[in-house]
Design a protein around this motif. Structure first.
Motif, PDB file in Angstrom:
ATOM      1  N   ASN A 119     -12.710 -23.197   7.171  1.00 18.13           N
ATOM      2  CA  ASN A 119     -13.554 -24.384   6.994  1.00 18.13           C
ATOM      3  C   ASN A 119     -12.852 -25.727   7.086  1.00 18.13           C
ATOM      4  N   SER A 120     -11.652 -25.848   6.574  1.00 17.56           N
ATOM      5  CA  SER A 120     -11.036 -27.172   6.433  1.00 17.56           C
ATOM      6  C   SER A 120      -9.642 -27.194   7.049  1.00 17.56           C
ATOM      7  N   ARG A 121      -9.044 -28.382   7.004  1.00 17.54           N
ATOM      8  CA  ARG A 121      -7.710 -28.558   7.578  1.00 17.54           C
ATOM      9  C   ARG A 121      -6.839 -29.356   6.627  1.00 17.54           C
ATOM     10  N   ASN A 122      -5.736 -28.773   6.225  1.00 15.21           N
ATOM     11  CA  ASN A 122      -4.712 -29.466   5.451  1.00 15.21           C
ATOM     12  C   ASN A 122      -3.393 -28.780   5.793  1.00 15.21           C
ATOM     13  N   PRO A 123      -2.601 -29.351   6.705  1.00 17.90           N
ATOM     14  CA  PRO A 123      -1.421 -28.640   7.224  1.00 17.90           C
ATOM     15  C   PRO A 123      -0.437 -28.191   6.156  1.00 17.90           C
ATOM     16  N   VAL A 124      -0.192 -29.045   5.168  1.00 15.84           N
ATOM     17  CA  VAL A 124       0.826 -28.717   4.164  1.00 15.84           C
ATOM     18  C   VAL A 124       0.363 -27.543   3.302  1.00 15.84           C
ATOM     19  N   ILE A 125      -0.850 -27.636   2.767  1.00 13.91           N
ATOM     20  CA  ILE A 125      -1.360 -26.562   1.915  1.00 13.91           C
ATOM     21  C   ILE A 125      -1.606 -25.296   2.731  1.00 13.91           C
ATOM     22  N   SER A 126      -2.081 -25.463   3.970  1.00 11.47           N
ATOM     23  CA  SER A 126      -2.324 -24.298   4.810  1.00 11.47           C
ATOM     24  C   SER A 126      -1.034 -23.552   5.122  1.00 11.47           C
ATOM     25  N   SER A 127       0.045 -24.282   5.375  1.00 11.87           N
ATOM     26  CA  SER A 127       1.335 -23.634   5.631  1.00 11.87           C
ATOM     27  C   SER A 127       1.812 -22.858   4.415  1.00 11.87           C
ATOM     28  N   GLU A 128       1.463 -23.338   3.243  1.00 11.49           N
ATOM     29  CA  GLU A 128       1.840 -22.639   2.016  1.00 11.49           C
ATOM     30  C   GLU A 128       0.977 -21.406   1.788  1.00 11.49           C
ATOM     31  N   ARG A 129      -0.319 -21.513   2.097  1.00 16.11           N
ATOM     32  CA  ARG A 129      -1.248 -20.414   1.836  1.00 16.11           C
ATOM     33  C   ARG A 129      -1.227 -19.350   2.943  1.00 16.11           C
ATOM     34  N   LEU A 130      -1.096 -19.798   4.200  1.00 18.27           N
ATOM     35  CA  LEU A 130      -1.249 -18.888   5.342  1.00 18.27           C
ATOM     36  C   LEU A 130       0.018 -18.707   6.160  1.00 18.27           C
ATOM     37  N   GLY A 131       1.003 -19.571   5.988  1.00 17.65           N
ATOM     38  CA  GLY A 131       2.202 -19.528   6.808  1.00 17.65           C
ATOM     39  C   GLY A 131       2.146 -20.557   7.919  1.00 17.65           C
ATOM     40  N   LEU A 132       3.306 -21.015   8.361  1.00 13.05           N
ATOM     41  CA  LEU A 132       3.360 -22.075   9.365  1.00 13.05           C
ATOM     42  C   LEU A 132       2.796 -21.625  10.706  1.00 13.05           C
ATOM     43  N   LEU A 133       3.197 -20.447  11.194  1.00 19.29           N
ATOM     44  CA  LEU A 133       2.752 -19.995  12.503  1.00 19.29           C
ATOM     45  C   LEU A 133       1.240 -19.790  12.540  1.00 19.29           C
ATOM     46  N   THR A 134       0.677 -19.263  11.465  1.00 21.38           N
ATOM     47  CA  THR A 134      -0.772 -19.082  11.412  1.00 21.38           C
ATOM     48  C   THR A 134      -1.484 -20.420  11.355  1.00 21.38           C
ATOM     49  N   THR A 135      -0.930 -21.381  10.620  1.00 22.31           N
ATOM     50  CA  THR A 135      -1.510 -22.724  10.563  1.00 22.31           C
ATOM     51  C   THR A 135      -1.539 -23.362  11.943  1.00 22.31           C
ATOM     52  N   MET A 136      -0.461 -23.221  12.692  1.00 24.85           N
ATOM     53  CA  MET A 136      -0.412 -23.796  14.029  1.00 24.85           C
ATOM     54  C   MET A 136      -1.313 -23.025  14.999  1.00 24.85           C
ATOM     55  N   ARG A 137      -1.420 -21.712  14.820  1.00 25.61           N
ATOM     56  CA  ARG A 137      -2.316 -20.927  15.675  1.00 25.61           C
ATOM     57  C   ARG A 137      -3.769 -21.333  15.454  1.00 25.61           C
TER      58      ARG A 137
END
Length: 424
Positions: A182-200
């Motif tokens: 639903n949303s976008r927050n690169p810093v929190i997303s990298s923490e929750r999902l991982g950097l590669l998944t956030t960029m994917r």
């Protein structure tokens, strides 16, 4: 030539990406020991599986070259995001990477951070270096079809397991579910999902033209206060009417026929917006409304400004503005995730910038009647656009408005026209 099982290469890929992910968390947010690490490692392992399945069909030399390139590119992504985070306190997305030319203006800062964080950056490239030096003497047995089928099933299982954990972890704001869907927050997303998944996910959304879905709540319309009726004598009533002057409250509102707009509109989102604004309570006029009508206007947007720059002797004009004008002591600026020009975008439009894109560039094709330039145009101001290095300045003078911005995003005739400005 030493021959190894192909599974050893897959294990090396997984271990290398795990190492990069853990080091990246330690170097940026510092949060390693959390349940979200398990989610990110599950998703990270799927990328190792995918790349391994791609290269397993090639010959030994091609496998060696592609494997080294894969690890080097992965290390570059983690290292560059680490440097970017140390500069801007966020992570770059696909949109920003595609417009990286302006980021090169900070090359001196990047070079300084590269030297400063070399002990962190080197380990990201260590798997590629080991692959380059030691794995060239190895060859790998070609995978059988049955092995490929089992590896494909394992890939599907790991990804499904990661999605299942995301779905089971709650759907609140900034949860793994919210960030994944639903949303976008690169810093929190990298923490929750991982950097590669956030960029994917960012790449997928960029290609698909994704925008977050928002549900507008109906505005709160307060009911009028009930004033108790007090019986008075005729004499007291007449005296009270003479002494009490009626208070006339005026509102900042425009003559807009929302009912007609709704009847003529077919887009459901715009209809919903018409309903929202039609039911919104306008703000009241006060003693400041129209106080500076006909005066010149100077708006200075000082990027990276700090109160330490205000000194009575060194910067007397700024000191006078602060101490003899209006000083808002409870005003805060959010940390924009994409571009420093987002603050200037907010100042000119009164809107929040869209996450993941450069809002100045993207809004240049929109109809913007309420931005500052167009509003001043309606009042008879002349407008022009100038660029002052690192000092965005808006000067409105009747009959002249001069806007200085430290950005190339406004330097097109179309964008300036939309913002009610003219290039000079």
């Amino acid at each position: 030539m030493i021959q190894l099982k192909s599974s050893y290469l897959l294990i090396y890929f997984i271990g290398s990406l795990f190492l990069m992910e853990v080091l990246f968390r330690l170097a940026t947010t510092g949060k390693i020991f959390s349940f979200t690490l398990a989610i990110s490692l599950l998703f990270t392992s799927t990328y190792a599986f995918i790349f391994f399945l791609i290269i397993c069909y090639f010959k030994r030399k091609i496998v060696y070259i592609f494997a080294t390139m894969f690890l080097f590119c992965s290390g570059f992504i983690f290292a560059s995001q680490h440097i970017y985070f140390n500069t801007f306190k966020t992570f770059y997305g696909v949109y920003s990477a595609g417009n990286s030319g302006q980021a090169l203006e900070f090359w001196r800062d990047f070079w300084f951070l590269l030297h400063k964080n070399s002990l962190w950056i080197f380990p990201f490239f260590l798997p590629a270096i080991i692959m380059l030096i030691f794995f060239r003497r190895f060859s790998y047995k070609k995978l059988k079809r049955l092995s490929i089928v089992w590896l494909t099933l394992a890939l599907i299982f790991l990804h499904s397991l990661g999605i299942g954990i995301v779905l089971a972890g709650g759907k609140g704001q900034h949860t793994a579910y919210d960030l994944y869907f639903n949303s976008r927050n690169p810093v929190i997303s990298s923490e929750r999902l991982g950097l590669l998944t956030t960029m994917r996910i960012d790449l997928q959304r960029h290609v698909m033209g994704w925008s977050p879905s928002l549900v507008a709540e109906q505005p709160f319309i307060p009911e009028p206060d009930l004033v108790p009726v007090i019986e008075e004598s005729n004499k007291d009533s007449e005296k009270s009417n003479e002494e009490d002057k009626p208070i006339v409250i005026e509102y900042n509102e425009m003559e807009i026929d929302f009912e007609q707009l709704i009847s003529e509109e077919e887009n459901e989102e715009i209809i919903e917006m018409h309903h929202y604004f039609a039911n919104s309570t306008p703000s009241e006029k006060n003693e400041y409304t129209g106080k500076y009508e006909g005066y010149n206007l100077i708006l200075i947007t000082a990027e990276s400004f700090a109160p330490y720059a205000i000194n009575e002797e060194v910067t007397p004009t700024l000191h006078k503005l602060k101490n003899q004008g209006y000083h808002f002591t409870n005003f805060y600026t959010p940390l924009w995730e994409v571009s420093t020009t987002d603050g200037e975008y907010v100042a000119l439009t009164g809107l929040l910038p869209k996450s993941g894109v450069w809002s100045f560039t993207e809004s240049g094709y929109n109809h913007l009647p309420f931005v500052m330039g167009n509003q001043l145009k309606n009042l008879g101001y002349k407008r022009s656009h100038i660029t002052i290095i690192h000092t965005p300045i808006t000067i409105g003078m009747l009959p002249t408005l001069i806007l200085g911005m430290n950005t190339k995003e406004l330097e097109t005739d179309l964008t300036c026209e939309r913002y009610g400005l003219h290039l000079t």
